[in-house]
Design an enzyme around this catalytic site. Structure first.
Site, PDB file in Angstrom:
ATOM      1  N   ASP A  18      -2.147  -2.322  -2.762  1.00 22.42           N
ATOM      2  CA  ASP A  18      -3.597  -2.507  -2.878  1.00 22.42           C
ATOM      3  C   ASP A  18      -4.205  -2.544  -1.480  1.00 22.42           C
ATOM      4  O   ASP A  18      -3.858  -3.390  -0.663  1.00 22.42           O
ATOM      5  CB  ASP A  18      -3.880  -3.816  -3.619  1.00 22.42           C
ATOM      6  CG  ASP A  18      -5.319  -3.938  -4.089  1.00 22.42           C
ATOM      7  OD1 ASP A  18      -6.211  -3.360  -3.438  1.00 22.42           O
ATOM      8  OD2 ASP A  18      -5.564  -4.596  -5.110  1.00 22.42           O
ATOM      9  N   GLN A  19      -5.080  -1.594  -1.205  1.00 22.97           N
ATOM     10  CA  GLN A  19      -5.891  -1.603   0.019  1.00 22.97           C
ATOM     11  C   GLN A  19      -5.104  -1.165   1.261  1.00 22.97           C
ATOM     12  O   GLN A  19      -5.365  -1.640   2.356  1.00 22.97           O
ATOM     13  CB  GLN A  19      -6.517  -2.993   0.218  1.00 22.97           C
ATOM     14  CG  GLN A  19      -7.826  -2.977   1.004  1.00 22.97           C
ATOM     15  CD  GLN A  19      -8.746  -4.138   0.669  1.00 22.97           C
ATOM     16  OE1 GLN A  19      -8.945  -4.454  -0.490  1.00 22.97           O
ATOM     17  NE2 GLN A  19      -9.334  -4.764   1.667  1.00 22.97           N
ATOM     18  N   CYS A  58     -10.822  -1.557  -6.591  1.00 17.26           N
ATOM     19  CA  CYS A  58      -9.674  -1.775  -7.465  1.00 17.26           C
ATOM     20  C   CYS A  58      -9.883  -1.303  -8.896  1.00 17.26           C
ATOM     21  O   CYS A  58      -9.033  -0.600  -9.460  1.00 17.26           O
ATOM     22  CB  CYS A  58      -9.321  -3.263  -7.470  1.00 17.26           C
ATOM     23  SG  CYS A  58      -8.849  -3.918  -5.854  1.00 17.26           S
ATOM     24  N   HIS A 109      -5.525  -5.560 -13.164  1.00 19.26           N
ATOM     25  CA  HIS A 109      -6.976  -5.623 -12.944  1.00 19.26           C
ATOM     26  C   HIS A 109      -7.730  -4.882 -14.041  1.00 19.26           C
ATOM     27  O   HIS A 109      -8.606  -4.052 -13.786  1.00 19.26           O
ATOM     28  CB  HIS A 109      -7.347  -5.075 -11.561  1.00 19.26           C
ATOM     29  CG  HIS A 109      -8.584  -5.719 -11.008  1.00 19.26           C
ATOM     30  ND1 HIS A 109      -8.832  -5.832  -9.667  1.00 19.26           N
ATOM     31  CD2 HIS A 109      -9.649  -6.290 -11.625  1.00 19.26           C
ATOM     32  CE1 HIS A 109      -9.991  -6.433  -9.464  1.00 19.26           C
ATOM     33  NE2 HIS A 109     -10.509  -6.725 -10.645  1.00 19.26           N
ATOM     34  N   ASP A 310      -4.334   2.109  -4.169  1.00 20.51           N
ATOM     35  CA  ASP A 310      -5.527   2.342  -4.973  1.00 20.51           C
ATOM     36  C   ASP A 310      -6.742   2.716  -4.123  1.00 20.51           C
ATOM     37  O   ASP A 310      -7.660   3.377  -4.597  1.00 20.51           O
ATOM     38  CB  ASP A 310      -5.840   1.140  -5.871  1.00 20.51           C
ATOM     39  CG  ASP A 310      -6.055  -0.156  -5.093  1.00 20.51           C
ATOM     40  OD1 ASP A 310      -5.788  -0.191  -3.877  1.00 20.51           O
ATOM     41  OD2 ASP A 310      -6.492  -1.144  -5.725  1.00 20.51           O
ATOM     42  N   HIS A 311      -6.761   2.288  -2.873  1.00 18.69           N
ATOM     43  CA  HIS A 311      -7.823   2.630  -1.919  1.00 18.69           C
ATOM     44  C   HIS A 311      -7.385   2.126  -0.558  1.00 18.69           C
ATOM     45  O   HIS A 311      -6.288   1.565  -0.419  1.00 18.69           O
ATOM     46  CB  HIS A 311      -9.175   2.017  -2.322  1.00 18.69           C
ATOM     47  CG  HIS A 311      -9.110   0.548  -2.590  1.00 18.69           C
ATOM     48  ND1 HIS A 311      -9.015  -0.386  -1.581  1.00 18.69           N
ATOM     49  CD2 HIS A 311      -9.095  -0.152  -3.756  1.00 18.69           C
ATOM     50  CE1 HIS A 311      -8.955  -1.593  -2.109  1.00 18.69           C
ATOM     51  NE2 HIS A 311      -8.988  -1.494  -3.430  1.00 18.69           N
TER      52      HIS A 311
END
Length: 495
Positions: A18-19, A58, A109, A310-311
Site C-alpha cells: 500500500d502506497q 486505496c 478495504h 495500489d498507488h
C-alpha cells in the site's frame, strides 16, 4: 504430490503493498532503497516500468483489482468509505468458481469490512480506518474491535495494545519512529506468518489463490529499528521540486495532513523518508521469507506471482505528500510478474514500457489460471507483453493511453498519459499542466505555456474530452472541458 500436479493448474500469488512508489526498487535504479527479493523476482520475471493506478487511493484502486474495470465502470472515482461493494464478478470469485482455494491475508478495504467478495476466507487487517474508529454522532455499523483480525491477534500477545500506540497518524507522511514491539508482532510480519500458515492448512487437492496484502509502507512510518538503521546514515536524495511548485510558506502553516501539501523541516522529512524506505526493505525481506516457505512446500515452481502497489506516495515531491494527485510519485507503481515454473513463456529479465494498470491484474491472473474472463472486465491480460515468443520482437497492440482521475474538492483532477507525455486538468480551477516524461521524468517543468508544445497539448486535451463524454458530472459538452462542475467520489450507478 502437490496441489497443482493434481489439478494441472498453477497456484496464483498476488502480492500488493500500500502506497509504494514506482521508483523504490534497487533494480529500477534507486540510489538508496534495497529490495533484493523483489529484484530477484524482476530478474527472473518481467518488470513493467510504466504501471499506473488510474484512481490513486486505496478504495478505487482496489475496486479496479477486484473487478478488472476502469473507474468509470466500477464507479469509484474518488475516495469514499461505507459504500457497499456489490460486484457480481470478482477476481477471487471467478477463481473460486473454477475450483481454486481462495484466501486473502491483510488489507481489503471494502464495505462491509467482512465482505468476502469471492474469497473462501479472509484474515483481515485494513490498518486504521477512520470510519471504523470515529463516532460523529452516527451509530457505527462495524467497529475495528469486531472486524480486524490482526488487532485481536496482537492483543492476545500484548494486552491492551492498539494501532495508535506510537502516536503516529495513519495518513501522515512526514513523521516517523521505530516499531516499539517485537519485530514478529509488526503487521508486515503478521501478513507473512498467516500466509505461511495458509500453506499448511490449505486444501491440498486444489490449486490456491493467495492475496498477500500488506498495509505498509502506508503510514504510520514505523519500521523495526534494524531496518531504520539501514537508512539513518544513508545519503538520501532530496525530493524533486518543479518550477510550478509552491516554495514559500509566509504564514508558517507547514504541512497539512488534510491537503497533503506544505513545507516540512528537512530533518523531519529526511527521517520520514528513511522510515519509508525502511518499511519497503522490511516488506522485501518478509516476501523473501514467504517465498522460501513456498519453495519448502514444493509449490514455488507451480505458482504464478504478481507484485504491485495500489498507488504511490509523493514523499515530498513538489512539497506534496500522500496520494490522489496526478503526479508520477502518486500514480505510478511497481509492477512485477514472475513465473518460476516457466508456464507462461516469459521473456525473463526484461522491462516492458507498456502502460499497464490495476484493471489488468484480474484478466492476467485469470488467464494464467486458465479461467474464462468475464465480459464485465475491461482490463487486458499482460502476458502477451511479457512473452518471449513475440514475432521479431515487435510490439503488440496495446492501449494507446490511460485516463486517470481523482475527485477531491478543489484538487479534483483528470489526467491522460501514454507513459511518455502527460496532460493534467484540475476540474474545479481549470488549471492545466503538461509534462514531457521522456525529457523531464521528474515533472520539473510545466510546459503548458511552451509554444512548441501547443499541438501536443491540444491533442491530449481532445483525448480527455473524449474520455469524459457522457459523464454524469458534466465535465464536457463534447467540444471543450467545463470547469467547476461538482465532482463526486462515487458514480450514481453503484449507489
Amino acid at each position: 504430490m502437490n496441489s497443482t500436479q493434481r489439478q494441472g493448474r498453477p497456484n496464483v500469488l498476488l502480492i500488493t503493498v500500500d502506497q509504494m512508489r514506482f521508483d523504490c526498487l534497487s533494480i529500477a535504479g534507486h540510489p538508496v532503497v534495497e529490495t533484493p527479493n523483489l529484484d530477484e523476482l524482476a530478474r527472473s520475471g518481467v518488470r513493467f516500468s510504466r504501471a499506473y493506478s488510474a484512481t490513486p487511493t486505496c478504495v478505487p484502486a482496489r475496486a479496479a483489482i477486484f473487478t478488472g474495470q476502469s473507474q468509470r465502470a466500477h464507479g469509484r472515482v474518488g475516495y469514499q468509505d461505507c459504500v457497499p461493494w456489490n460486484y457480481k464478478e470478482t477476481l477471487p470469485g471467478e477463481l473460486a468458481k473454477a475450483g481454486y482455494h481462495t484466501q486473502c491475508i491483510g488489507k481489503m478495504h471494502v464495505y462491509p469490512a467482512r465482505n468476502l467478495l469471492g474469497f473462501h476466507n479472509v484474515m483481515l487487517h485494513d490498518g486504521y480506518l477512520h470510519h471504523n474508529r470515529n463516532n460523529h454522532g452516527i451509530p457505527m455499523q462495524e467497529h475495528y474491535d469486531q472486524v480486524d483480525d490482526y488487532l485481536q491477534w496482537l492483543r492476545e500477545r500484548v494486552p491492551g495494545a492498539d494501532m495508535t500506540d506510537l502516536g503516529l497518524d495513519c495518513n501522515s507522511s512526514t513523521v516517523a519512529r521505530p516499531w516499539h514491539l517485537a519485530e514478529m508482532q509488526h503487521p508486515t510480519n503478521w501478513v507473512v506468518t498467516q500466509s505461511i500458515d495458509f500453506l499448511r492448512r490449505r486444501d491440498p487437492g486444489k490449486p490456491f489463490f493467495l492475496w498477500m496484502s500488506f498495509v505498509r509502507p502506508h503510514p504510520p512510518f514505523d519500521p523495526p529499528q534494524a531496518y531504520l538503521d539501514l537508512y539513518e546514515d544513508a545519503d538520501i536524495p532530496e525530493p524533486s521540486v518543479g518550477d510550478w511548485a509552491e516554495t514559500e510558506d509566509p504564514d508558517l502553516a507547514g504541512y497539512s495532513p488534510i491537503t497533503g501539501r506544505g513545507l516540512v523541516p528537512k530533518r523531519r522529512l529526511r527521517k520520514a523518508m528513511a522510515a519509508y524506505y525502511a518499511l519497503i526493505t522490511h516488506i522485501d525481506h518478509q516476501i523473501g521469507r514467504f517465498l522460501q516457505s513456498l519453495n519448502e512446500y514444493g509449490e514455488l515452481g507451480n505458482t504464478v506471482i504478481l507484485f504491485t502497489s495500489d498507488h504511490g506516495e509523493l514523499l515530498g515531491d513538489h512539497h506534496l505528500f500522500r496520494k490522489s494527485l496526478p503526479y508520477e510519485g502518486s500514480t505510478r507503481v511497481p509492477f512485477i510478474v514472475s513465473d518460476p515454473g516457466n508456464r507462461l513463456g516469459l521473456q525473463s529479465g526484461t522491462v516492458s514500457d507498456h502502460v499497464v494498470e490495476m484493471r489488468d491484474i484480474m484478466p492476467s491472473l485469470l488467464e494464467a489460471a486458465g479461467v474464462p474472463i468475464p465480459e464485465t472486465v475491461e482490463g487486458e491480460s499482460i502476458w502477451r507483453l511479457a512473452s518471449a515468443g513475440r514475432d521479431g520482437g515487435s510490439k503488440p497492440d496495446w492501449r494507446p493511453h490511460l485516463h486517470g482521475e481523482h475527485a477531491q474538492g478543489l484538487q479534483s483532477n483528470h489526467w491522460v498519459t501514454d507513459g511518455k507525455e502527460k496532460y493534467i486538468w484540475f476540474s474545479q480551477t481549470g488549471k492545466e499542466q503538461f509534462f514531457d516524461l521522456v525529457e523531464d521524468p521528474n515533472e520539473l517543468h510545466n510546459a503548458i505555456g511552451d509554444e512548441d508544445r501547443q499541438e501536443r497539448i491540444r491533442y491530449w486535451r481532445s483525448v480527455l474530452i473524449r474520455e469524459l463524454e457522457g459523464r454524469e458530472e458534466g465535465y464536457t459538452d463534447g467540444h471543450q472541458l467545463i470547469t467547476g462542475r461538482k465532482p463526486v467520489a462515487v458514480l450514481s450507478h453503484i449507489l
